[in-house]
Design an enzyme around this catalytic site. Structure first.
Site, PDB file in Angstrom:
ATOM      1  N   CYS A 120       0.860  -1.193   0.000  1.00  0.00           N
ATOM      2  CA  CYS A 120       0.000   0.000   0.000  1.00  0.00           C
ATOM      3  C   CYS A 120       0.890   1.234   0.000  1.00  0.00           C
ATOM      4  O   CYS A 120       2.085   1.137   0.230  1.00  0.00           O
ATOM      5  CB  CYS A 120      -0.902   0.010   1.231  1.00  0.00           C
ATOM      6  SG  CYS A 120      -2.259   1.207   1.090  1.00  0.00           S
ATOM      7  N   CYS A 122      -0.170   4.238   1.780  1.00  0.00           N
ATOM      8  CA  CYS A 122      -0.525   5.204   2.834  1.00  0.00           C
ATOM      9  C   CYS A 122       0.577   5.424   3.868  1.00  0.00           C
ATOM     10  O   CYS A 122       0.706   6.507   4.408  1.00  0.00           O
ATOM     11  CB  CYS A 122      -1.834   4.839   3.515  1.00  0.00           C
ATOM     12  SG  CYS A 122      -1.772   3.286   4.416  1.00  0.00           S
ATOM     13  N   LYS A 195     -12.390  -4.634   1.717  1.00  0.00           N
ATOM     14  CA  LYS A 195     -11.885  -3.796   2.801  1.00  0.00           C
ATOM     15  C   LYS A 195     -12.813  -2.598   2.937  1.00  0.00           C
ATOM     16  O   LYS A 195     -12.975  -1.815   2.001  1.00  0.00           O
ATOM     17  CB  LYS A 195     -10.467  -3.340   2.490  1.00  0.00           C
ATOM     18  CG  LYS A 195      -9.899  -2.418   3.557  1.00  0.00           C
ATOM     19  CD  LYS A 195      -8.466  -2.072   3.281  1.00  0.00           C
ATOM     20  CE  LYS A 195      -7.936  -1.089   4.313  1.00  0.00           C
ATOM     21  NZ  LYS A 195      -6.539  -0.759   4.066  1.00  0.00           N
ATOM     22  N   GLU A 233     -16.330  -7.637  -5.471  1.00  0.00           N
ATOM     23  CA  GLU A 233     -14.894  -7.360  -5.297  1.00  0.00           C
ATOM     24  C   GLU A 233     -14.101  -8.666  -5.247  1.00  0.00           C
ATOM     25  O   GLU A 233     -13.026  -8.778  -5.842  1.00  0.00           O
ATOM     26  CB  GLU A 233     -14.654  -6.565  -3.999  1.00  0.00           C
ATOM     27  CG  GLU A 233     -15.048  -5.089  -4.085  1.00  0.00           C
ATOM     28  CD  GLU A 233     -13.977  -4.250  -4.801  1.00  0.00           C
ATOM     29  OE1 GLU A 233     -12.999  -4.816  -5.328  1.00  0.00           O
ATOM     30  OE2 GLU A 233     -14.121  -3.014  -4.833  1.00  0.00           O
ATOM     31  N   LYS A 248     -12.170  -7.328   5.806  1.00  0.00           N
ATOM     32  CA  LYS A 248     -11.573  -6.485   6.836  1.00  0.00           C
ATOM     33  C   LYS A 248     -12.433  -5.254   7.058  1.00  0.00           C
ATOM     34  O   LYS A 248     -12.847  -4.637   6.083  1.00  0.00           O
ATOM     35  CB  LYS A 248     -10.177  -6.073   6.369  1.00  0.00           C
ATOM     36  CG  LYS A 248      -9.479  -5.092   7.261  1.00  0.00           C
ATOM     37  CD  LYS A 248      -8.226  -4.633   6.597  1.00  0.00           C
ATOM     38  CE  LYS A 248      -7.582  -3.589   7.474  1.00  0.00           C
ATOM     39  NZ  LYS A 248      -6.401  -3.036   6.883  1.00  0.00           N
ATOM     40  N   TYR A 313      -3.716  -9.034  16.255  1.00  0.00           N
ATOM     41  CA  TYR A 313      -2.718  -8.589  17.228  1.00  0.00           C
ATOM     42  C   TYR A 313      -2.776  -9.443  18.484  1.00  0.00           C
ATOM     43  O   TYR A 313      -1.878  -9.377  19.317  1.00  0.00           O
ATOM     44  CB  TYR A 313      -2.946  -7.100  17.560  1.00  0.00           C
ATOM     45  CG  TYR A 313      -2.938  -6.241  16.308  1.00  0.00           C
ATOM     46  CD1 TYR A 313      -1.739  -5.869  15.708  1.00  0.00           C
ATOM     47  CD2 TYR A 313      -4.132  -5.853  15.684  1.00  0.00           C
ATOM     48  CE1 TYR A 313      -1.719  -5.120  14.538  1.00  0.00           C
ATOM     49  CE2 TYR A 313      -4.125  -5.107  14.523  1.00  0.00           C
ATOM     50  CZ  TYR A 313      -2.918  -4.751  13.952  1.00  0.00           C
ATOM     51  OH  TYR A 313      -2.908  -4.026  12.784  1.00  0.00           O
TER      52      TYR A 313
HETATM   53  C1  PBG Z   1      -3.656   0.457   4.827  1.00  0.00           C
HETATM   54  C2  PBG Z   1      -3.982  -0.467   5.910  1.00  0.00           C
HETATM   55  C3  PBG Z   1      -4.777  -0.157   7.002  1.00  0.00           C
HETATM   56  C4  PBG Z   1      -4.814  -1.302   7.798  1.00  0.00           C
HETATM   57  C5  PBG Z   1      -4.068  -2.295   7.171  1.00  0.00           C
HETATM   58  N1  PBG Z   1      -3.581  -1.753   5.976  1.00  0.00           N
HETATM   59  C6  PBG Z   1      -5.387   1.111   7.430  1.00  0.00           C
HETATM   60  C7  PBG Z   1      -6.181   1.948   6.569  1.00  0.00           C
HETATM   61  O1  PBG Z   1      -6.729   1.528   5.546  1.00  0.00           O
HETATM   62  O2  PBG Z   1      -6.287   3.104   6.939  1.00  0.00           O
HETATM   63  C8  PBG Z   1      -5.558  -1.401   9.087  1.00  0.00           C
HETATM   64  C9  PBG Z   1      -5.169  -2.461  10.015  1.00  0.00           C
HETATM   65  C10 PBG Z   1      -5.675  -2.303  11.390  1.00  0.00           C
HETATM   66  O3  PBG Z   1      -6.471  -1.399  11.714  1.00  0.00           O
HETATM   67  O4  PBG Z   1      -5.262  -3.113  12.223  1.00  0.00           O
HETATM   68  N2  PBG Z   1      -2.730   0.147   3.989  1.00  0.00           N
END
Ligand code: PBG
Length: 324
Positions: A120, A122, A195, A233, A248, A313
């Protein structure tokens, strides 16, 4: 006529009977543990909203991986906190980037662990969005090109599985293409297929320093009201070459996990995300919930809903509690 002949309580009398007839058997074999890699050496900083979860430098990540492997957990999922961020997330492509170095170090330690990398932008963009910005919005196709290169660099470092979490259209096909072109046909793709745009990612954004600096992720992540769209999706990602698909978050979307499980025949993963973890930790810390009991109940519920793989986690604690 059913009572007194039928007495369901007969099969609940002893632990031996309950164990014999249990339909969902949780084991460490289906769990994946997420880890946050940061620059430096000997760094281990606890994430304040996620007690027990740390931002760690590569050396400490390897130490934790030894512990994870010893607990019988089959794999880790790596997220990177890079040295530098820019508008295009360039630091995500570096051969000596945080995630790439962590993958190599884990490989070198020869641990019996699957190494999965989150793909990703971000964590690597200065604006915190999961792709490049054009005309005020995340531009799909230019982002897909960068994501494919990022996945390739993870494969070069030695990743077993790449897991794109960006929710751009067409990224699975682009990643499959570039991997195959470069002779990484054995590297598999676990796509974050469904997601949702969720408030439960809050603590993760502290852990990964990846909050969007303007707007939100609603133009690319799914609307929480939609379940049929999740099937669309998933179908698209499978068509594009995904080996496994993910739903997710997990807890508010158990129905989606069930529908995806029933609709396809690949392994289904569920991500028990940061906010779900933080809620349990906060309540347990206050003495309001019995942590062991609720964690095992939550993970059992996610598996019962249809998840073959659970990213959590809680994985280390759960494996200890599940050990015979
Ligand atoms: C973004 C990503 C996110 C999570 C995993 N990959 C966060 C988002 O989309 O803002 C979230 C995982 C979590 O909350 O434990 N690449």
């Amino acid at each position: 006529m059913s009572f007194p002949v039928h007495r369901p309580r007969r099969l609940r009398r002893t632990e031996a009977l309950r164990g014999l007839v249990r339909e969902t058997r949780l084991t460490a074999a289906g769990l994946i543990y997420p880890l946050f890699v940061c620059p430096g050496e000997n760094v281990r900083l606890e994430v304040s909203s996620m007690p027990g979860v740390f931002q760690q430098s590569v050396d400490r990540i390897v130490e934790e991986c030894c512990e994870v492997a010893a607990l019988g957990i089959p794999g880790v999922l790596l997220f990177g906190l890079p040295d530098a961020k820019d508008a295009r997330g360039s630091s995500s492509l570096l051969a000596e980037g945080v995630v790439q170095r962590a993958v190599e170090a884990i490989r070198k330690a020869k641990l019996p662990l699957l190494v999965i990398t989150d793909v990703c932008l971000c964590e690597y963009t200065d604006h915190g969005h999961c792709g490049v910005i054009e005309n005020g919005d995340v531009a799909n196709d230019p982002t897909v090109e960068i994501l494919a290169k990022q996945a390739l660099s993870h494969a070069r470092a030695g990743a077993d599985i790449v897991a794109p979490s960006d929710m751009m259209d067409g990224r699975v096909a682009a990643i499959r293409n570039i991997l195959d072109e470069h002779k990484f046909a054995d590297v598999s793709i676990l796509s974050y297929a469904a997601k949702y745009c969720s408030g439960f990612y809050g603590p993760f954004r502290e852990a990964a320093q990846s909050s969007p600096q303007f707007g939100d992720r609603r133009s690319y992540q799914m609307d929480p009201g939609n379940a049929r769209e999740a099937l669309k999706e998933v179908a698209l990602d499978l068509e594009e070459g995904a080996d496994m698909v993910m739903v997710k978050p997990a807890l508010p979307y158990l129905d989606v996990i069930r529908r995806v499980r029933d609709a396809c025949n690949v392994p289904v993963a569920a991500y028990n995300v940061s906010g779900e973890y933080a809620m349990v930790k906060a309540a347990a810390g206050n003495g309001w919930l019995d942590e062991k009991r609720v964690v095992l109940e939550i993970l059992t519920g996610i598996q019962r809903a249809g998840a073959d793989i659970i990213i959590s986690y809680h994985a280390k604690d759960a494996s200890r509690w599940l050990a015979p």
